[in-house]
Structure formats: structure tokens, C-alpha cells
Design a protein around this motif. Structure first.
Motif, PDB file in Angstrom:
ATOM      1  N   GLY A  50       0.816  -1.211   0.000  1.00 12.21           N
ATOM      2  CA  GLY A  50       0.000   0.000   0.000  1.00 12.21           C
ATOM      3  C   GLY A  50       0.847   1.257   0.000  1.00 12.21           C
ATOM      4  N   HIS A  51       1.925   1.253   0.795  1.00 11.89           N
ATOM      5  CA  HIS A  51       2.836   2.403   0.823  1.00 11.89           C
ATOM      6  C   HIS A  51       3.512   2.594  -0.524  1.00 11.89           C
ATOM      7  N   ALA A  52       3.914   1.490  -1.146  1.00 13.69           N
ATOM      8  CA  ALA A  52       4.593   1.576  -2.453  1.00 13.69           C
ATOM      9  C   ALA A  52       3.667   2.194  -3.496  1.00 13.69           C
ATOM     10  N   ARG A  53       2.400   1.800  -3.491  1.00 18.23           N
ATOM     11  CA  ARG A  53       1.446   2.382  -4.440  1.00 18.23           C
ATOM     12  C   ARG A  53       1.261   3.877  -4.175  1.00 18.23           C
ATOM     13  N   LYS A  54       1.278   4.253  -2.908  1.00 16.72           N
ATOM     14  CA  LYS A  54       1.034   5.648  -2.555  1.00 16.72           C
ATOM     15  C   LYS A  54       2.131   6.569  -3.062  1.00 16.72           C
ATOM     16  N   VAL A  55       3.386   6.113  -3.006  1.00 20.19           N
ATOM     17  CA  VAL A  55       4.501   6.986  -3.402  1.00 20.19           C
ATOM     18  C   VAL A  55       4.868   6.852  -4.877  1.00 20.19           C
ATOM     19  N   SER A  56       4.307   5.873  -5.565  1.00 16.94           N
ATOM     20  CA  SER A  56       4.712   5.622  -6.946  1.00 16.94           C
ATOM     21  C   SER A  56       4.429   6.800  -7.870  1.00 16.94           C
ATOM     22  N   LEU A  57       3.317   7.500  -7.642  1.00 13.27           N
ATOM     23  CA  LEU A  57       2.968   8.650  -8.481  1.00 13.27           C
ATOM     24  C   LEU A  57       3.216   9.975  -7.769  1.00 13.27           C
ATOM     25  N   SER A  58       3.011   9.989  -6.458  1.00 14.58           N
ATOM     26  CA  SER A  58       3.128  11.257  -5.725  1.00 14.58           C
ATOM     27  C   SER A  58       4.552  11.790  -5.687  1.00 14.58           C
ATOM     28  N   SER A 113      14.267  10.007  -1.610  1.00 13.84           N
ATOM     29  CA  SER A 113      13.988   9.152  -0.461  1.00 13.84           C
ATOM     30  C   SER A 113      13.248   9.923   0.632  1.00 13.84           C
ATOM     31  N   ALA A 114      13.732  11.134   0.937  1.00 17.69           N
ATOM     32  CA  ALA A 114      13.072  11.956   1.952  1.00 17.69           C
ATOM     33  C   ALA A 114      11.653  12.315   1.538  1.00 17.69           C
ATOM     34  N   ASP A 115      11.467  12.576   0.241  1.00 15.81           N
ATOM     35  CA  ASP A 115      10.133  12.884  -0.265  1.00 15.81           C
ATOM     36  C   ASP A 115       9.187  11.704  -0.056  1.00 15.81           C
ATOM     37  N   MET A 116       9.665  10.480  -0.297  1.00 15.30           N
ATOM     38  CA  MET A 116       8.833   9.302  -0.088  1.00 15.30           C
ATOM     39  C   MET A 116       8.485   9.126   1.388  1.00 15.30           C
ATOM     40  N   TYR A 117       9.468   9.284   2.258  1.00 12.06           N
ATOM     41  CA  TYR A 117       9.207   9.139   3.688  1.00 12.06           C
ATOM     42  C   TYR A 117       8.206  10.182   4.182  1.00 12.06           C
ATOM     43  N   ARG A 118       8.340  11.411   3.702  1.00 14.87           N
ATOM     44  CA  ARG A 118       7.434  12.483   4.123  1.00 14.87           C
ATOM     45  C   ARG A 118       6.010  12.236   3.625  1.00 14.87           C
ATOM     46  N   LYS A 119       5.872  11.657   2.429  1.00 10.20           N
ATOM     47  CA  LYS A 119       4.542  11.345   1.921  1.00 10.20           C
ATOM     48  C   LYS A 119       3.875  10.262   2.763  1.00 10.20           C
ATOM     49  N   LEU A 120       4.681   9.329   3.260  1.00 10.80           N
ATOM     50  CA  LEU A 120       4.150   8.216   4.041  1.00 10.80           C
ATOM     51  C   LEU A 120       4.046   8.536   5.528  1.00 10.80           C
ATOM     52  N   LEU A 121       4.786   9.544   5.973  1.00 10.02           N
ATOM     53  CA  LEU A 121       4.758   9.966   7.378  1.00 10.02           C
ATOM     54  C   LEU A 121       4.507  11.470   7.422  1.00 10.02           C
ATOM     55  N   PRO A 122       3.274  11.910   7.181  1.00  9.78           N
ATOM     56  CA  PRO A 122       2.986  13.352   7.119  1.00  9.78           C
ATOM     57  C   PRO A 122       3.377  14.091   8.389  1.00  9.78           C
ATOM     58  N   GLU A 123       3.336  13.404   9.536  1.00  7.04           N
ATOM     59  CA  GLU A 123       3.681  14.066  10.790  1.00  7.04           C
ATOM     60  C   GLU A 123       5.153  14.442  10.869  1.00  7.04           C
ATOM     61  N   ALA A 124       5.987  13.830   9.995  1.00  9.52           N
ATOM     62  CA  ALA A 124       7.421  14.123  10.007  1.00  9.52           C
ATOM     63  C   ALA A 124       7.774  15.345   9.181  1.00  9.52           C
ATOM     64  N   THR A 174      13.886   0.247 -12.503  1.00  8.52           N
ATOM     65  CA  THR A 174      14.117  -0.336 -11.183  1.00  8.52           C
ATOM     66  C   THR A 174      13.406   0.423 -10.063  1.00  8.52           C
ATOM     67  N   ALA A 175      12.634   1.454 -10.386  1.00 11.01           N
ATOM     68  CA  ALA A 175      11.977   2.280  -9.365  1.00 11.01           C
ATOM     69  C   ALA A 175      11.112   1.479  -8.386  1.00 11.01           C
ATOM     70  N   PRO A 176      10.350   0.457  -8.821  1.00 12.70           N
ATOM     71  CA  PRO A 176       9.530  -0.297  -7.848  1.00 12.70           C
ATOM     72  C   PRO A 176      10.330  -0.895  -6.695  1.00 12.70           C
ATOM     73  N   PHE A 177      11.595  -1.226  -6.941  1.00 11.30           N
ATOM     74  CA  PHE A 177      12.441  -1.734  -5.861  1.00 11.30           C
ATOM     75  C   PHE A 177      12.556  -0.700  -4.740  1.00 11.30           C
ATOM     76  N   TYR A 178      12.745   0.555  -5.096  1.00 11.79           N
ATOM     77  CA  TYR A 178      12.873   1.622  -4.107  1.00 11.79           C
ATOM     78  C   TYR A 178      11.531   1.928  -3.446  1.00 11.79           C
ATOM     79  N   TRP A 179      10.458   1.887  -4.200  1.00 11.25           N
ATOM     80  CA  TRP A 179       9.133   2.095  -3.604  1.00 11.25           C
ATOM     81  C   TRP A 179       8.856   1.044  -2.531  1.00 11.25           C
ATOM     82  N   LEU A 180       9.148  -0.209  -2.859  1.00  8.89           N
ATOM     83  CA  LEU A 180       8.914  -1.293  -1.903  1.00  8.89           C
ATOM     84  C   LEU A 180       9.824  -1.155  -0.683  1.00  8.89           C
ATOM     85  N   GLY A 181      11.087  -0.773  -0.910  1.00 10.20           N
ATOM     86  CA  GLY A 181      12.017  -0.624   0.201  1.00 10.20           C
ATOM     87  C   GLY A 181      11.576   0.445   1.182  1.00 10.20           C
ATOM     88  N   HIS A 182      11.143   1.579   0.657  1.00 16.50           N
ATOM     89  CA  HIS A 182      10.689   2.656   1.536  1.00 16.50           C
ATOM     90  C   HIS A 182       9.362   2.297   2.201  1.00 16.50           C
TER      91      HIS A 182
END
Length: 296
Positions: A17-25, A72-83, A266-274
Motif C-alpha cells: 500500500g505504501h509503495a502504491r502511494k509513493v509511486s505517483l506522488s 527518499s526523503a520525499d517518499m518518507y514524508r509522503k508516508l509519514l505526514p507528521e514528520a 528499477t523504481a519499484p524496488f525503491y518504492w517497496l524498500g521505503h
């Protein structure tokens, strides 16, 4: 934290679910990273042919790492809005410094391991009675050394120790798996402070890492390699393979473009990792980090 929340199925579901969320955002940051990787490949191609661009190659290498940290920071911030209480640049800078520290740690460990295994291999080869210096051809000397080790049984010892060393490096990576997400979420440079969070969950993280990181990485790398082959090159990233026969500007540009495209593959690898890092962080990180309990 319940046992169900740490179940493999629950973590896998949240990771996907997280990987799908950051894939386009985070697509703009991904494209920026692909461009940086392409530039690094271009300058590497020129520099490998003796061009006067070594400084630019090193500079673009650092820029590529920083842009990767920005994504990477952009992905983390999208998944952790409080950060996301500060600008993404501030988070990217902290993450860049944290990554450089971990890269430095691995560089030192790999250097020491290389030195140790070089000495050990020399001792084992010497114990067989074979002298590589007697062979003029270096390639032949390597194969003769391997044959001498295999016939004496020394190769078994060497390969076993190499396997143990590789397992140790993977174990260290799993224990430090949350340093990146913690650096952004805690808004502080975090490396070993995340160490105790994973102490009792290494086997579970290893299982998830195999299915959500290692296997996707192998599949996506093969796909990216196919892209490189289709464009007339031999590998995914130019700094892992030899340079093309000619170093003209058009060839170098084409290699940079193909490497950037391979990076997008190879982007999906990074989406899944984050996504996996965030799913684990949300379950394992305490409300307050005790800075004195570094190693648990």
C-alpha cells in the motif's frame, strides 16, 4: 503493538500500500534522480577514456547521492505526514549525511575484509606449494591458484569464510534498516539509535527483505539490463561495467539516457524498500528514543 500487527501478511499488505502511494506522488523526484544517474553515467563514460572530467564525475556522483536522498526523503514524508514539519531539503541533507556515514562504515568493513581475504588466500595458496609469480599470464595465474586451492581443500575454507562475511554484512544492513526513515521521522541524524528497534525481529525482517527487496531487485535488474542491451550496452549502470569502445559525445549521451531509463525501470524496488521501512518503523519505533541505549 500486537502480534497481528507484526505478522508477515500485515507488513506485506502495508508495504504494498505504501509503495502504491509513493509511486505517483513522488514522480518528479524520481525523474530528477534518473536524470542525475544518467549524468553520472555520461561523465563516467568520458572519464573512463582518459577525459579531463574526473572532478565532474566525482561531483556528479555526490549530486546523484544527494538527489537520491531527496527522493527518499520525499517518499518518507509522503508516508509519514507528521514528520514533514520542515522543508524537504532539510530532511534530504540529514538523510544525505546519514547515508554517507553508513556508506563510510561499509567501505571500511569491505576494505578490511578485502585485506583479510587477500592475505588468507595468499597463505592458503602458499600452503599448496603453488607460486603464482611463476606464471607470466595474470589470468592463467588466477585459474591455477583456484585449481591449487580446490585440490588442497583450501577453497572450501575460503568460500565458507566469504559466506559468513557476506551474511554478516547482510545482518548489519538489516539491523540498520530503519536508520533512513528514522532520520526523517525523528527529524534528527539517526543511525545507531534505530539499532535496538530491530534486535528481536531480524529473522522476520530478513524474510520480508528477501521477498520484497531481493527478489524484486533481481527481476527488475534483469529487466533494466534488457533495456541496456536493447540500446547497445552491456550492463545496467555504467560504473559497474566497462566503457563502450568509442568515447564520442553522442555515444556517451546515449549511454547516459539508457542508464536513466534503466533507473526508472528499477523504481519499484525503491518504492517497496521505503514502504517496508515505514511499515516496520510504525510498528517498532518507540514513542521516545533513548539516546543512551545505542546498541540495546
Amino acid at each position: 503493538m500486537t502480534a497481528a500487527s507484526l505478522s508477515t501478511s500485515s507488513l506485506t499488505r502495508d508495504t504494498l500500500g505504501h509503495a502504491r502511494k509513493v509511486s505517483l506522488s513522488t514522480l518528479p523526484a524520481l525523474i530528477l534522480f534518473a536524470v542525475a544517474v544518467g549524468m553520472q553515467s555520461y561523465f563516467n563514460t568520458i572519464a573512463s577514456h582518459g577525459g579531463q572530467l574526473i572532478f565532474l564525475w566525482m561531483l556528479t556522483g555526490l549530486i546523484t547521492v544527494f538527489v537520491g536522498c531527496f527522493w527518499s526523503a520525499d517518499m518518507y514524508r509522503k508516508l509519514l505526514p507528521e514528520a514533514g514539519t520542515r522543508s524537504v531539503i532539510s530532511d534530504a541533507i540529514r538523510l544525505f549525511l546519514a547515508n554517507l556515514a553508513v556508506y563510510g562504515l561499509y567501505f571500511v568493513l569491505l576494505f578490511l575484509l578485502t585485506l583479510f581475504f587477500s592475505i588468507l588466500a595468499g597463505v592458503l595458496i602458499g600452503s599448496t606449494g603453488y607460486d603464482p609469480s611463476e606464471t607470466l599470464d595474470s589470468t592463467e595465474a588466477v585459474w591455477e591458484s583456484i585449481r591449487a586451492l580446490s585440490s588442497s581443500g583450501g577453497a572450501v575454507v575460503l568460500y565458507l569464510l566469504l559466506l559468513i562475511a557476506a551474511a554478516g554484512l547482510v545482518w548489519l544492513g538489516l539491523r540498520l534498516f530503519l536508520f533512513g526513515v528514522a532520520t526523517v521521522a525523528e527529524r534528527d541524524l539517526t543511525i545507531f539509535r534505530s539499532w535496538p528497534w530491530t534486535s528481536k525481529h531480524v529473522s522476520r525482517i530478513a524474510l520480508l527483505w528477501i521477498f520484497l527487496q531481493l527478489i524484486p531487485w533481481l527481476i527488475l535488474t534483469l529487466a533494466a539490463t534488457g533495456v541496456m542491451y536493447a540500446m547497445g550496452f552491456e550492463g545496467v549502470f555504467s560504473f559497474y561495467t566497462g566503457a563502450p569502445p568509442d568515447a564520442d559525445a553522442s555515444r556517451a549521451i546515449l549511454r547516459g539516457v539508457s542508464t536513466g531509463v534503466a533507473m526508472l525501470v528499477t523504481a519499484p524496488f525503491y518504492w517497496l524498500g521505503h514502504g517496508l521501512a515505514v511499515a516496520l518503523y510504525q510498528r517498532l519505533a518507540p514513542n521516545r528514543v533513548d539516546a543512551e541505549s545505542t546498541f540495546g
